[in-house]
Design a protein around this motif. Structure first.
Motif, short mmCIF file in Angstrom:
data_model
loop_
_atom_site.label_atom_id
_atom_site.label_comp_id
_atom_site.label_asym_id
_atom_site.label_seq_id
_atom_site.Cartn_x
_atom_site.Cartn_y
_atom_site.Cartn_z
N PHE A 175 0.86 -1.17 0.00
CA PHE A 175 0.00 0.00 0.00
C PHE A 175 0.90 1.23 0.00
O PHE A 175 2.08 1.15 0.34
CB PHE A 175 -0.87 0.03 1.26
N ARG A 176 0.32 2.36 -0.34
CA ARG A 176 1.08 3.60 -0.23
C ARG A 176 0.16 4.72 0.23
O ARG A 176 -1.05 4.71 -0.02
CB ARG A 176 1.75 3.97 -1.56
N GLN A 177 0.79 5.68 0.91
CA GLN A 177 0.04 6.82 1.42
C GLN A 177 0.83 8.09 1.17
O GLN A 177 1.93 8.27 1.72
CB GLN A 177 -0.25 6.68 2.92
N ALA A 178 0.28 8.94 0.33
CA ALA A 178 0.88 10.23 0.05
C ALA A 178 0.42 11.23 1.11
O ALA A 178 -0.63 11.04 1.74
CB ALA A 178 0.48 10.70 -1.34
N PRO A 179 1.17 12.31 1.32
CA PRO A 179 0.79 13.30 2.33
C PRO A 179 -0.63 13.83 2.11
O PRO A 179 -0.99 14.23 0.99
CB PRO A 179 1.83 14.41 2.13
N GLY A 180 -1.42 13.78 3.16
CA GLY A 180 -2.78 14.30 3.09
C GLY A 180 -3.77 13.43 2.37
O GLY A 180 -4.92 13.84 2.15
N LYS A 181 -3.35 12.23 2.00
CA LYS A 181 -4.24 11.33 1.26
C LYS A 181 -4.41 10.01 2.00
O LYS A 181 -3.66 9.68 2.90
CB LYS A 181 -3.70 11.09 -0.15
N GLU A 182 -5.42 9.25 1.60
CA GLU A 182 -5.66 7.97 2.24
C GLU A 182 -4.67 6.93 1.73
O GLU A 182 -4.06 7.08 0.67
CB GLU A 182 -7.09 7.51 1.95
N ARG A 183 -4.55 5.88 2.52
CA ARG A 183 -3.67 4.79 2.14
C ARG A 183 -4.40 3.89 1.14
O ARG A 183 -5.55 3.49 1.37
CB ARG A 183 -3.26 3.99 3.38
N LEU A 184 -3.74 3.59 0.04
CA LEU A 184 -4.35 2.85 -1.05
C LEU A 184 -3.52 1.63 -1.42
O LEU A 184 -2.29 1.65 -1.33
CB LEU A 184 -4.53 3.74 -2.28
N SER A 185 -4.21 0.62 -1.89
CA SER A 185 -3.52 -0.59 -2.36
C SER A 185 -2.79 -0.30 -3.66
O SER A 185 -3.33 0.33 -4.57
CB SER A 185 -4.53 -1.71 -2.56
N VAL A 186 -1.57 -0.78 -3.74
CA VAL A 186 -0.77 -0.65 -4.95
C VAL A 186 -0.65 -2.00 -5.67
O VAL A 186 -0.78 -2.08 -6.89
CB VAL A 186 0.64 -0.12 -4.61
N ALA A 187 -0.41 -3.04 -4.88
CA ALA A 187 -0.23 -4.37 -5.47
C ALA A 187 -0.46 -5.42 -4.41
O ALA A 187 -0.32 -5.15 -3.21
CB ALA A 187 1.19 -4.51 -6.04
N ALA A 188 -0.81 -6.61 -4.84
CA ALA A 188 -1.02 -7.72 -3.91
C ALA A 188 -0.71 -9.03 -4.63
O ALA A 188 -0.80 -9.11 -5.87
CB ALA A 188 -2.45 -7.73 -3.38
N ILE A 189 -0.38 -10.04 -3.81
CA ILE A 189 -0.04 -11.33 -4.39
C ILE A 189 -0.51 -12.43 -3.46
O ILE A 189 -0.41 -12.33 -2.23
CB ILE A 189 1.49 -11.42 -4.64
N GLY A 190 -1.08 -13.47 -4.03
CA GLY A 190 -1.60 -14.56 -3.22
C GLY A 190 -0.51 -15.50 -2.74
O GLY A 190 0.67 -15.30 -2.96
#
Length: 126
Positions: free
Chosen positions: A37-52
């Motif tokens: 996940f990543r979180q930029a300043p002032g923004k919500e944390r968002l999924s970038v990539a995932a792997i099973g």
């Protein structure tokens, strides 16, 4: 409780590449789905990539598709995020996360994850 340790963050210029690593001593690492996940300043944390579990199923966010790749090495208890052709908008704190999940599941929501790393800063200059 699984401990996740990210590494590889830093400052790069636009167009360059960076690889993040997330290592754990958790003995059952191979049975966790893993995500970035990543979180930029002032923004919500968002999924970038995932792997099973077995690395067969993956998810890459549209915003980074074609530039970022997620992979895992179960023998090394490590998951990677390869980031190519980086852009200033990729600047954020990047977090690694682990989830108890069924074999086929590739979690993309924060609530699906059970353990989190401390985060590593990635800064892309223009």
């Amino acid at each position: 409780q699984a401990q996740l340790v990210e590494s590889g963050g830093g400052l790069v210029q636009a167009g360059e590449s960076l690889t993040l690593s997330c290592a754990t001593s958790e003995r059952y690492f191979s049975t966790y789905a893993m995500g970035w996940f990543r979180q930029a300043p002032g923004k919500e944390r968002l999924s970038v990539a995932a792997i099973g579990w077995g690395g067969v199923g993956t998810y890459i966010a549209e915003s980074v598709k074609g530039r970022f790749t997620i992979s895992r090495d179960n023998a090394k208890n490590t998951v990677y995020l390869q980031m190519n052709d980086m852009k200033p908008e990729d600047t954020a704190v990047y977090y690694c996360a682990a989830a108890f999940a069924s074999f086929e599941l590739v979690p993309t929501l924060e609530a699906q994850y059970d353990y989190w790393g401390q985060g590593t800063q990635v800064t892309v200059s223009s």
